[in-house]
Design an enzyme around this catalytic site. Structure first.
Site, PDB file in Angstrom:
ATOM      1  N   LYS A   1      -2.077  -1.500  -3.857  1.00 53.68           N
ATOM      2  CA  LYS A   1      -2.957  -0.333  -3.824  1.00 53.68           C
ATOM      3  C   LYS A   1      -2.150   0.948  -3.944  1.00 53.68           C
ATOM      4  CE  LYS A   1      -6.082   1.934  -0.650  1.00 53.68           C
ATOM      5  NZ  LYS A   1      -6.551   2.013   0.699  1.00 53.68           N
TER       6      LYS A   1
ATOM      7  N   LYS B   1       0.860  -1.185   0.000  1.00 51.54           N
ATOM      8  CA  LYS B   1       0.000   0.000   0.000  1.00 51.54           C
ATOM      9  C   LYS B   1       0.895   1.233   0.000  1.00 51.54           C
ATOM     10  CE  LYS B   1      -3.605   2.440   2.499  1.00 51.54           C
ATOM     11  NZ  LYS B   1      -4.694   2.331   3.478  1.00 51.54           N
TER      12      LYS B   1
HETATM   13  C1  PBG Z   1      -7.558   3.448   5.609  1.00 53.04           C
HETATM   14  C2  PBG Z   1      -7.811   3.264   4.158  1.00 53.04           C
HETATM   15  C3  PBG Z   1      -7.607   4.196   3.141  1.00 53.04           C
HETATM   16  C4  PBG Z   1      -8.094   3.621   1.980  1.00 53.04           C
HETATM   17  C5  PBG Z   1      -8.540   2.346   2.318  1.00 53.04           C
HETATM   18  N1  PBG Z   1      -8.338   2.136   3.667  1.00 53.04           N
HETATM   19  C6  PBG Z   1      -7.107   5.594   3.183  1.00 53.04           C
HETATM   20  C7  PBG Z   1      -5.746   5.852   3.646  1.00 53.04           C
HETATM   21  O1  PBG Z   1      -4.926   4.955   3.828  1.00 53.04           O
HETATM   22  O2  PBG Z   1      -5.469   7.014   3.871  1.00 53.04           O
HETATM   23  C8  PBG Z   1      -8.129   4.297   0.643  1.00 53.04           C
HETATM   24  C9  PBG Z   1      -9.207   3.832  -0.278  1.00 53.04           C
HETATM   25  C10 PBG Z   1      -9.485   4.720  -1.431  1.00 53.04           C
HETATM   26  O3  PBG Z   1      -8.870   5.788  -1.637  1.00 53.04           O
HETATM   27  O4  PBG Z   1     -10.383   4.357  -2.188  1.00 53.04           O
HETATM   28  N2  PBG Z   1      -6.421   2.923   6.129  1.00 53.04           N
END
Ligand code: PBG
Length: 324
Positions: A249, A196
């Site tokens: 991601k 991520k």
């Molecule tokens: C929270 C989380 C996020 C997303 C999924 N879980 C945001 C972040 O990490 O700031 C992002 C999902 C999206 O942008 O569609 N941990």
């Protein structure tokens, strides 16, 4: 002209093209993210995600029934936490009567076969909007992992099929797996957000949940987008610690990472087509600059072709509608 090989033969018409297509999308490829809020009969359209809503639980259940009827088998739940319950421990996250826990049970009751995955991270519950506990301006790893373990066990107890840690703390997959074993949740899976990245493409999501970081950024836990090999390291670590499914991601700007991870592992790979990627297509389509349905299907096909076995996408319902 004499040609031994004419590659265009396999592109001659739609029937031939379909016959030899290497990648075919189906609604079962999709994971539908759902934003859930307190209240009743509420469907709030997220300004930076036109056409996407944060629903109260009753409306969420209607939505889940629709998704199921369209062939979508999996949902990923996020909840919006009221400000007065946010603190620096995240304790609302493992409240057995919390909105997430009630939602898991209610959706399971309404559509028992729908797979329920749950986001595990502290940001919606954190007064600082960070995924972990903050001490002296830093996100502390090990105390955060203890909180994530409690959160995961409470989701499993409520009936979640998969917990999906999205926080990027070290050691959390192993700790969660151990706790699930110790509490006899031997059917609960873990979908790890393994690679991520710290990405600007999460902006609209943070509007949806009111979870933007109050200070700084997420670069001490989420990955640097300059890195490729690190994605393999993170993913292998999560698999060794017990992840059943791994995730890359965002998706569109990270197709190379999806492919590398796919080639490196033997577990299913998912990709998260994130909120900013949704917003880009919506905005361009609204301006008349892109054909929205074509942009959706081309994007999702590219993500699958890159190596994603599963795709979390806000276009799940639109795409399923186009495919059936
Ligand atoms: C929270 C989380 C996020 C997303 C999924 N879980 C945001 C972040 O990490 O700031 C992002 C999902 C999206 O942008 O569609 N941990």
């Amino acid at each position: 002209m004499y040609l031994q090989r004419r590659n265009r033969i396999l592109r001659n018409n739609a029937s031939i093209r379909n016959m030899v297509a290497e990648t075919v999308l189906t609604p079962a490829d999709f994971i539908a993210p759902l934003f859930i809020d307190e209240g009743e009969h509420i469907s709030y359209e997220i300004p930076s995600m036109p056409g996407y809503y944060r629903h109260s639980l009753d409306n969420t259940i209607k939505e889940v029934k629709t998704l199921w009827s369209m062939g979508i088998k999996s949902t990923l739940l996020f909840i919006k936490c009221n400000d007065e319950w946010k603190d620096n421990t995240g304790k609302e996250a493992w409240n057995e009567n919390g909105l997430m826990q009630r939602s898991i049970k209610a959706i399971k009751d309404a559509v028992p076969e729908m797979i329920i995955m749950t986001d595990v991270a502290l940001d919606p519950y954190s007064e600082y909007g960070h995924d972990g506990i903050v001490k002296e301006g830093k996100i502390v790893n090990d105390e955060t992992v203890d909180a994530l373990v409690k959160m995961s066990v409470s989701h499993a107890a409520a009936g979640a099929d998969f917990v999906a840690p999205s926080d990027m703390m070290d050691g959390r997959i192993g700790a969660i797996r151990k706790a699930l074993e110790e509490n006899n949740f031997t059917h609960t899976g873990i979908m790890a957000y393994s690679a991520k990245y710290a990405s600007c493409f999460y902006g609209p999501f943070r509007d949806a949940l009111d979870s933007a970081p109050g200070f700084g950024d997420k670069k001490t836990y989420q990955m640097n987008y300059a890195n490729r090999i690190e994605a393999i390291k993170e993913t292998i670590t999560d698999i060794e610690e017990g992840a059943d499914i791994v995730m890359v991601k965002p998706a569109m700007a990270y197709l190379d990472i999806i492919r590398e991870v796919k080639n490196a592992v033997t577990v299913p790979v998912s990709a998260y087509h994130v909120s900013g990627e949704y917003a880009m297509i919506k905005a361009a389509a609204k301006m008349g600059w892109l054909d929205e349905p074509k942009a959706i299907i081309e994007s999702l096909t590219a993500i699958k072709r890159a190596g994603a076995d599963l795709i979390a996408t806000y276009f799940a319902k639109d795409a399923a509608g186009m495919l059936t």
